[in-house]
Motif scaffolding. Structure first.
Motif, short mmCIF file in Angstrom:
data_model
loop_
_atom_site.label_atom_id
_atom_site.label_comp_id
_atom_site.label_asym_id
_atom_site.label_seq_id
_atom_site.Cartn_x
_atom_site.Cartn_y
_atom_site.Cartn_z
N PHE A 404 18.29 -15.26 -8.45
CA PHE A 404 17.85 -16.55 -9.06
C PHE A 404 16.23 -16.06 -9.40
O PHE A 404 15.72 -15.44 -9.27
N GLU A 407 12.86 -19.54 -13.64
CA GLU A 407 13.65 -20.82 -14.14
C GLU A 407 13.94 -21.27 -13.32
O GLU A 407 14.14 -22.78 -13.22
N ASP A 408 14.85 -20.95 -12.67
CA ASP A 408 15.76 -21.93 -11.80
C ASP A 408 14.99 -22.64 -10.56
O ASP A 408 15.01 -23.78 -10.18
N GLN A 409 13.91 -21.20 -9.75
CA GLN A 409 13.05 -21.57 -9.43
C GLN A 409 12.13 -23.01 -10.18
O GLN A 409 12.45 -24.73 -9.46
N ALA A 413 17.18 -25.74 -9.81
CA ALA A 413 18.63 -25.60 -9.37
C ALA A 413 18.84 -24.90 -8.24
O ALA A 413 18.12 -24.63 -7.38
N VAL A 415 20.75 -23.42 -7.11
CA VAL A 415 21.75 -21.70 -6.64
C VAL A 415 21.53 -21.63 -5.36
O VAL A 415 20.49 -21.60 -4.72
N SER A 472 13.86 -25.59 -4.72
CA SER A 472 15.31 -26.84 -4.22
C SER A 472 15.28 -26.75 -2.64
O SER A 472 15.31 -27.53 -2.34
#
Length: 660
Positions: A404, A407-409, A413, A415, A472
């Protein structure tokens, strides 16, 4: 008339080859025994002299003194004008080697050697190269009618043939003086007559022959007769008139065209050592076992220790030696399993990266037990909430898909990346990428699968995990933003101590107190390596005890060998072996045993190591321990073989020859 009252012929004008002046010999003990009483005697080159006397008359003692096997207690012995009392052990050995040839009543042949090898012995100590020795030996045996018996051992020859071998050996280095001690005593009449005819022909050929006998009929073959009784000369027909003789019938090699090098000497000593060890193969094998077990133990145990060290190093190395592990709680506090000490937050990791120059990345981590569900299948594992820098810091690449992103963090997100164990248990052989897995009933999409990591240093399965973004995980899985650990990767390991101090300063300033603990992995790895090194040394020390036992076995066999082969040592000394030659011979035997044991031990060690490896234990063979074990085996042979070799080298020639 002389002092003893018997007639002597006029002394020749030539200088005597052998001259005794008032020589006496007394054997010490509780009651000293005087064997020779004032012997005065001159023997000239080319004479054939018989010294006759009954048993106990002193004739054998006189022969030993004449042949430089023994020293007189008093008086003077001059050889070719030189005082023999001034000669050391090795000078006497050279004199015996170059000037004398001994023919013994009991032949005194080396039982394990062939006729040719027995004849070659004096030439070995004279330094002749093997090719010349063999040619000379074959020539001598051929002239004595033994050309068909060159490769026969003494027990395959008749008494007469053995005595001929003894005569050939006496002539190997020239034998200007032949000393024959009762040469017909152990022979039948015909063989005895042949030997006496041979000695007469040697005298005719220019050799000085001194015959020791109790038999008057045998003595009559000589041209000069000396009778000895109770240690005194009672009659002497005197030196024969000078006469012209032809050249020696069997010419002396005296030096040869080529001399042996130290390497040739060592090779010859090794050859004789193998022959001696082969003669008592069962005892030799038992001695080899001690060395074999010792060397095999060292090789196998060090391989096990090195394997364990490598395995631990790999496991710890997977964490990285440039890492600093920051955990919550003051240094005197411990994190319990039931909860989290709330002192570290993800922002602390960001501050460390931004403010300390030697930091590559700082990875916050929060983990806990979770239940995964895929369809109707549940699976219990560990969830780890962390940052995108984890693969870099932990040296743990993604095998398929991707990790990941930041940006996901930032977007929190849902994921996830699966460890190998989780992927296999949930998906089997199916591709998990793109699938959704419920984590605590929260759907997370699988975006990647990590490469195999293996067991952790503590023994846990590092692949049995699901990895999600720190944001997340903190919000959706654990319900808190505090982290259990921050892992910091330093760029320069040489400055890691300063980096640790800088982290301590920054976090103390941020928190207002030191409510955290820092573990330096470089120091931890050094401590583990030191422990492993200590364990390896301990294993090697334990194995070395077996090597020590093997060394004691070598000393035992060599001491027994010296005792059993005392007569052979006397034979070698009589034929010219110096102290160095005897020391080299027996020391070489000890080294040969150790070298064979070391070679077979290394092979046994490898076999044992592969068996251990097949059982599942880690193993790592390296060249250094193998060479060390073999070298120690050879050194053991030298150390434990030296005392027996020195004992052999210091034996008295006369005492050695008379040993049973």
């Amino acid at each position: 008339m002389n002092e003893a009252g018997f007639r002597t012929a006029p002394i020749q004008a030539a200088e005597p080859l052998i001259e005794l002046r008032d020589v006496g010999k007394t054997y010490g003990g509780a009651v000293p025994v005087e064997v020779l009483r004032g012997i005065s005697l001159a023997i000239y080159p080319g004479e054939f002299v018989a010294i006759m006397g009954a048993s106990g008359s002193g004739k054998s003692t006189l022969m030993n003194i004449l042949g430089c096997l023994d020293r007189p207690s008093r008086g003077q012995y001059r050889f070719a004008g030189r005082d023999v009392s001034e000669f050391g052990r090795d000078e006497l050995a050279r004199l015996r080697r170059d000037e004398f040839g001994f023919v013994f009543q009991s032949y005194n042949l080396i039982a394990a050697a062939t006729a040719m090898e027995n004849v070659e012995v004096p030439a070995i100590y004279a330094g002749l190269v093997p090719e010349e020795r063999r040619a000379r030996s074959a020539e001598l045996l051929g002239r004595l009618g033994l050309e068909e018996r060159l490769d026969h051992r003494p027990n395959q020859l008749s008494g007469g043939q053995q005595q001929r071998v003894s005569i050939a050996r006496a002539l190997m280095n020239g034998g200007r003086i032949i000393l024959a001690d009762e040469p017909t005593g152990a022979l039948d009449t015909r063989s005895g007559a042949d030997v006496m005819a041979l000695l007469a022909s040697l005298a005719d050929g220019g050799h000085t022959v001194i015959l020791i006998t109790h038999d008057k009929e045998v003595a009559q073959h000589a041209r000069r007769l000396i009778e000895i009784r109770d240690g005194r000369i009672v009659s002497d027909t005197g030196p024969e008139p000078r006469r012209t003789t032809g050249g020696p019938a069997l010419p002396a090699p005296h030096g040869g065209s080529a001399q042996t090098s130290l390497l040739d000497e060592s090779a010859e000593a090794a050859k004789m050592a193998v022959r001696a060890l082969r003669s008592n193969i069962f005892r030799t094998v038992l001695t080899l076992l001690g060395i074999m077990i010792g060397v095999a133990s060292v090789v196998a145990m060090l391989a096990v220790g090195e394997g364990a060290k490598q395995q631990v190093a790999q496991r710890i190395g997977s964490l990285g030696s440039n890492l600093l592990m920051i955990r919550p709680g003051a240094p005197n506090e411990r994190t319990g399993e039931g909860g989290t000490i709330a002192t570290l937050i993800p922002d602390d990791a960001d501050a460390i990266v931004q403010e300390i120059p030697n930091v590559i990345a700082a990875v916050p981590e929060r983990s806990g037990s979770v239940t995964l569900r895929l369809g109707n299948r549940d699976y219990q594992t560990t969830a780890s909430a962390t940052s995108p820098d984890l693969p870099t810091v932990r040296n743990w690449p993604v095998q398929s898909g991707s990790f990941f992103t930041r940006e996901d963090q930032d977007a929190q997100a849902t994921v996830a990346v699966l460890g190998q164990t989780v992927a296999k248990n949930l998906f089997g052989e199916s591709d998990p990428l793109g699938s959704f897995v419920l984590v605590k009933n929260v759907p997370f999409q699988v975006v990647g699968v990590m490469s195999p990591k293996g067991a952790s240093p503590g023994g846990g399965d590092q692949d049995d995990t699901i990895i999600v973004p720190i944001t997340s995980g903190g919000l959706r899985l654990f319900g808190e933003r505090f982290v259990r650990m921050i892992t910091v990767a330093a760029e320069d390991v040489g400055q890691i101590a300063q980096t640790e101090a800088d982290i301590r300063t920054i976090l103390t300033k941020r928190h207002g107190r030191e409510d955290f603990q820092i573990r330096n992995m470089a120091s931890f790895i050094e401590a583990v390596n030191a422990t492993q090194q200590t364990l390896s040394i301990l294993l090697a020390s334990i194995a070395s005890i077996s090597l020590l036992v093997g060394g004691i076995g070598i000393m035992n066999i060599m001491l027994m060998s010296v005792t059993e082969r005392t007569r052979e040592i006397g034979i070698r000394m009589a034929t010219g072996a110096s102290t160095r030659n005897i020391l080299q011979q027996f020391l070489t035997e000890a080294v040969v045993v150790a070298a064979f044991g070391g070679t077979f031990g290394v092979m046994l060690g490898f076999a044992a190591g592969f068996a251990i490896q097949a059982a599942g234990l880690p193993l790592q063979f390296t060249l250094s321990p193998v060479l060390m074990a073999f070298g120690c085996a050879v050194l053991t042979g030298v150390v434990f073989g030296f005392a027996p070799a020195l004992k052999a080298a210091r034996l008295d020639p006369v005492a050695a020859l008379s040993a049973e």
